[in-house]
Design an enzyme around this catalytic site. Structure first.
Site, PDB file in Angstrom:
ATOM      1  N   ALA A   1       0.935  -1.106  -0.099  1.00 20.68           N
ATOM      2  CA  ALA A   1      -0.043  -0.007   0.064  1.00 20.68           C
ATOM      3  C   ALA A   1       1.031   1.326  -0.011  1.00 20.68           C
ATOM      4  CB  ALA A   1      -0.794  -0.140   1.096  1.00 20.68           C
TER       5      ALA A   1
ATOM      6  N   GLU B   1       4.325  -4.877   7.612  1.00 25.50           N
ATOM      7  CA  GLU B   1       3.360  -3.753   7.970  1.00 25.50           C
ATOM      8  C   GLU B   1       3.589  -3.408   9.539  1.00 25.50           C
ATOM      9  OE1 GLU B   1       2.431  -5.871   5.835  1.00 25.50           O
ATOM     10  OE2 GLU B   1       1.167  -5.125   4.542  1.00 25.50           O
TER      11      GLU B   1
ATOM     12  N   GLU C   1       0.199  -9.563  -0.578  1.00 23.64           N
ATOM     13  CA  GLU C   1      -1.175  -9.809  -0.333  1.00 23.64           C
ATOM     14  C   GLU C   1      -1.775  -9.966  -1.607  1.00 23.64           C
ATOM     15  OE1 GLU C   1      -1.652  -6.588   2.425  1.00 23.64           O
ATOM     16  OE2 GLU C   1      -2.451  -8.194   3.711  1.00 23.64           O
TER      17      GLU C   1
ATOM     18  N   GLY D   1       1.148  -5.109   0.805  1.00 18.16           N
ATOM     19  CA  GLY D   1       0.003  -5.315  -0.189  1.00 18.16           C
ATOM     20  C   GLY D   1       0.425  -5.991  -1.663  1.00 18.16           C
TER      21      GLY D   1
HETATM   22  N1  COA Z   1       4.655   3.690  -0.402  1.00 21.12           N
HETATM   23  C1  COA Z   1       4.777   4.786  -1.052  1.00 21.12           C
HETATM   24  N2  COA Z   1       6.134   4.871  -1.524  1.00 21.12           N
HETATM   25  C2  COA Z   1       7.077   3.915  -1.657  1.00 21.12           C
HETATM   26  C3  COA Z   1       6.387   2.778  -1.208  1.00 21.12           C
HETATM   27  C4  COA Z   1       5.303   2.565  -0.320  1.00 21.12           C
HETATM   28  N3  COA Z   1       4.736   1.423  -0.033  1.00 21.12           N
HETATM   29  N4  COA Z   1       7.554   2.047  -1.525  1.00 21.12           N
HETATM   30  C5  COA Z   1       8.487   2.664  -2.136  1.00 21.12           C
HETATM   31  N5  COA Z   1       8.091   3.725  -2.176  1.00 21.12           N
HETATM   32  C6  COA Z   1       8.675   5.023  -2.679  1.00 21.12           C
HETATM   33  C7  COA Z   1       9.944   5.476  -1.928  1.00 21.12           C
HETATM   34  O1  COA Z   1       9.291   6.309  -0.962  1.00 21.12           O
HETATM   35  C8  COA Z   1      10.763   6.085  -2.881  1.00 21.12           C
HETATM   36  O2  COA Z   1      10.212   7.457  -3.204  1.00 21.12           O
HETATM   37  P1  COA Z   1      11.267   8.789  -3.630  1.00 21.12           P
HETATM   38  O3  COA Z   1      11.883   8.254  -4.824  1.00 21.12           O
HETATM   39  O4  COA Z   1      10.083   9.701  -3.832  1.00 21.12           O
HETATM   40  O5  COA Z   1      12.023   8.986  -2.341  1.00 21.12           O
HETATM   41  C9  COA Z   1      10.789   5.235  -4.296  1.00 21.12           C
HETATM   42  O6  COA Z   1       9.451   4.518  -3.860  1.00 21.12           O
HETATM   43  C10 COA Z   1      11.727   4.181  -4.309  1.00 21.12           C
HETATM   44  O7  COA Z   1      11.906   3.686  -3.044  1.00 21.12           O
HETATM   45  P2  COA Z   1      13.339   3.153  -2.256  1.00 21.12           P
HETATM   46  O8  COA Z   1      12.857   2.705  -0.995  1.00 21.12           O
HETATM   47  O9  COA Z   1      14.174   4.354  -2.659  1.00 21.12           O
HETATM   48  O10 COA Z   1      13.657   1.914  -3.342  1.00 21.12           O
HETATM   49  P3  COA Z   1      14.328   0.606  -3.054  1.00 21.12           P
HETATM   50  O11 COA Z   1      14.697  -0.094  -3.995  1.00 21.12           O
HETATM   51  O12 COA Z   1      15.762   0.907  -2.036  1.00 21.12           O
HETATM   52  O13 COA Z   1      13.550  -0.163  -1.862  1.00 21.12           O
HETATM   53  C11 COA Z   1      11.665  -1.244  -0.885  1.00 21.12           C
HETATM   54  C12 COA Z   1      12.387  -0.824  -2.083  1.00 21.12           C
HETATM   55  C13 COA Z   1      10.493  -1.749  -1.496  1.00 21.12           C
HETATM   56  C14 COA Z   1      12.468  -2.521  -0.227  1.00 21.12           C
HETATM   57  C15 COA Z   1      11.339  -0.107   0.016  1.00 21.12           C
HETATM   58  O14 COA Z   1      10.857   0.849  -0.983  1.00 21.12           O
HETATM   59  C16 COA Z   1      10.332  -0.346   0.939  1.00 21.12           C
HETATM   60  O15 COA Z   1      10.588  -0.972   1.989  1.00 21.12           O
HETATM   61  N6  COA Z   1       9.109  -0.069   0.545  1.00 21.12           N
HETATM   62  C17 COA Z   1       7.894   0.167   1.524  1.00 21.12           C
HETATM   63  C18 COA Z   1       7.496  -1.547   1.570  1.00 21.12           C
HETATM   64  C19 COA Z   1       6.367  -1.369   2.702  1.00 21.12           C
HETATM   65  O16 COA Z   1       6.490  -1.182   4.038  1.00 21.12           O
HETATM   66  N7  COA Z   1       5.096  -2.131   2.472  1.00 21.12           N
HETATM   67  C20 COA Z   1       3.979  -2.124   3.178  1.00 21.12           C
HETATM   68  C21 COA Z   1       3.200  -0.916   3.107  1.00 21.12           C
HETATM   69  S1  COA Z   1       1.680  -0.952   4.191  1.00 21.12           S
END
Ligand code: COA
Length: 257
Positions: free
Chosen positions: A65, A131, A111, A108
Site C-alpha cells: 500500500a 506492516e 497480499e 499489499g
Molecule cells: N508507499 C509509498 N512509496 C513507496 C513505497 C510505498 N509502499 N515503497 C516505495 N516507495 C517509494 C519511496 O518512497 C521512494 O520514493 P522517492 O523516490 O520519492 O523517495 C521510491 O518509491 C523508491 O523507493 P526506495 O525505498 O528508494 O527503493 P529501494 O529499491 O531502495 O527499496 C523497497 C524498495 C520496496 C524495499 C522499499 O521501498 C520499501 O521498503 N518500501 C515499503 C515497503 C512496505 O513497507 N510496504 C508495506 C506498506 S503497508
C-alpha cells in the site's frame, strides 16, 4: 497525458495487468486500486479465462500500500477495506489469476500475490509482510490467506518477525510454484497461462470456485457443493466435447458452455 497506473493488455482469452508506478516501486495508492478494479471489470467483459498480474520495471512487483495513503487513513478507511476489496475481487474473479512476481512483493504486494490463484516468481523476488514496522497489520488478506497457503507456523514467522523470503525459500515453503530467471518470467507466466487456457473453461471457472470454497466450508458441505458443481459440468457442451475429443484422439475445441 500521464501514463495510467495500471496497464491492461487483452490478448484473446488472456489478459496482462501491469501495475505501473515503477518510480514508487508500484505501490498501491487509491487511483491505482481504482484502475485495477476497472481492469478487472474489463477482463470480465472481454470474457478472458486467465490474467497475469505483474509490476512495471525490473525492481518491484508491488511494494505494498502507498505509505502516504496509509499515514492519512483512519479507522473508517480500514473498515472500508480499500485494498482488501481489491484482493477479494481478484480471488473471486471468474478468470484464473497468475501472479508473475518480479522483485519486491512487500505488504499489499505480497497480499496481491496471495489473492492470485497461481504464483510464479523471478529469481529476484522478495516476499514480506512488513506492516508491523509501520505499527499496523497486514489487512488485505495477509493474516488470512498466507496461513492457508503456507501453514500457520510459517505465516507467523513472516508476519511476527518481519522475515523476508527470497524466491528459493518461497518455493520451498510452497508460496510460489515455480522460480525462473528474471528475463524469463513473463514467458514462463504465459506458458502457465497457456496450460490453464488449454483446459475446459467452464470446468476451470467452477473448479476455482470449489477450491476457494474449501477454505470456508465444512467438509460435508464442501463435498456437496463439489457434487452440485459437477452436476453443472456433466450437462455442459465442454464435457461432451472433452470426452468426445479424448475418445476420437483429437484436441478438444472448448466453447466454455
Ligand atoms: N508507499 C509509498 N512509496 C513507496 C513505497 C510505498 N509502499 N515503497 C516505495 N516507495 C517509494 C519511496 O518512497 C521512494 O520514493 P522517492 O523516490 O520519492 O523517495 C521510491 O518509491 C523508491 O523507493 P526506495 O525505498 O528508494 O527503493 P529501494 O529499491 O531502495 O527499496 C523497497 C524498495 C520496496 C524495499 C522499499 O521501498 C520499501 O521498503 N518500501 C515499503 C515497503 C512496505 O513497507 N510496504 C508495506 C506498506 S503497508
Amino acid at each position: 497525458m500521464p501514463e495510467p497506473n495500471v496497464l491492461l493488455a487483452i490478448e484473446g482469452a488472456l489478459a496482462v495487468v501491469t501495475v505501473n508506478r515503477p518510480d514508487k516501486r508500484n505501490a498501491l495508492d487509491l487511483p491505482t486500486v481504482e484502475e485495477f478494479h476497472a481492469a478487472l471489470a474489463e477482463i470480465a467483459r472481454a470474457r478472458c479465462s486467465a490474467f497475469i498480474v505483474t509490476g512495471a520495471g525490473d525492481k518491484s512487483f508491488v511494494a505494498g500500500a502507498d505509505i502516504n495513503a496509509i499515514k492519512a487513513r483512519r479507522r473508517n478507511d480500514a473498515l472500508a477495506g480499500i485494498n482488501s476489496r481489491l484482493m477479494s475481487a481478484i480471488e473471486n474473479h471468474d478468470a484464473v489469476a497468475i501472479a508473475a512476481v518480479n522483485g519486491f512483493a512487500m505488504g499489499g504486494g505480497c497480499e496481491l500475490a496471495l489473492a492470485c490463484d497461481l504464483r510464479i516468481a523471478a529469481d529476484n523476488a522478495l516476499f514480506g509482510l512488513p506492516e508491523a514496522t509501520l505499527g499496523i497489520i497486514p489487512a488485505a488478506g495477509g493474516t488470512q490467506r498466507l496461513p492457508r497457503i503456507v501453514g500457520l507456523g510459517r505465516a507467523k514467522e513472516m508476519i511476527l518477525t518481519g522475515a523476508r523470503w527470497d524466491a528459493k525459500k518461497s518455493l520451498e515453503y510452497g508460496l510460489v510454484s515455480e522460480v525462473v530467471p528474471s528475463a524469463e518470467l513473463m514467458t514462463a507466466a504465459r506458458a502457465m497461462a497457456a496450460r490453464v487456457l488449454s483446459l475446459g473453461p467452464l470446468a476451470i471457472r467452477l473448479a476455482k470456485q470449489a477450491l476457494n470454497a474449501s477454505a470456508n466450508m465444512p467438509l460435508q458441505s464442501g463435498l456437496m457443493f463439489e457434487s452440485m458443481i459437477q452436476a453443472v459440468t456433466f450437462e455442459s457442451k465442454d464435457k461432451m466435447e472433452g470426452a468426445s475429443a479424448f475418445l476420437e484422439k483429437r484436441k478438444p475445441a472448448f466453447t466454455g458452455e
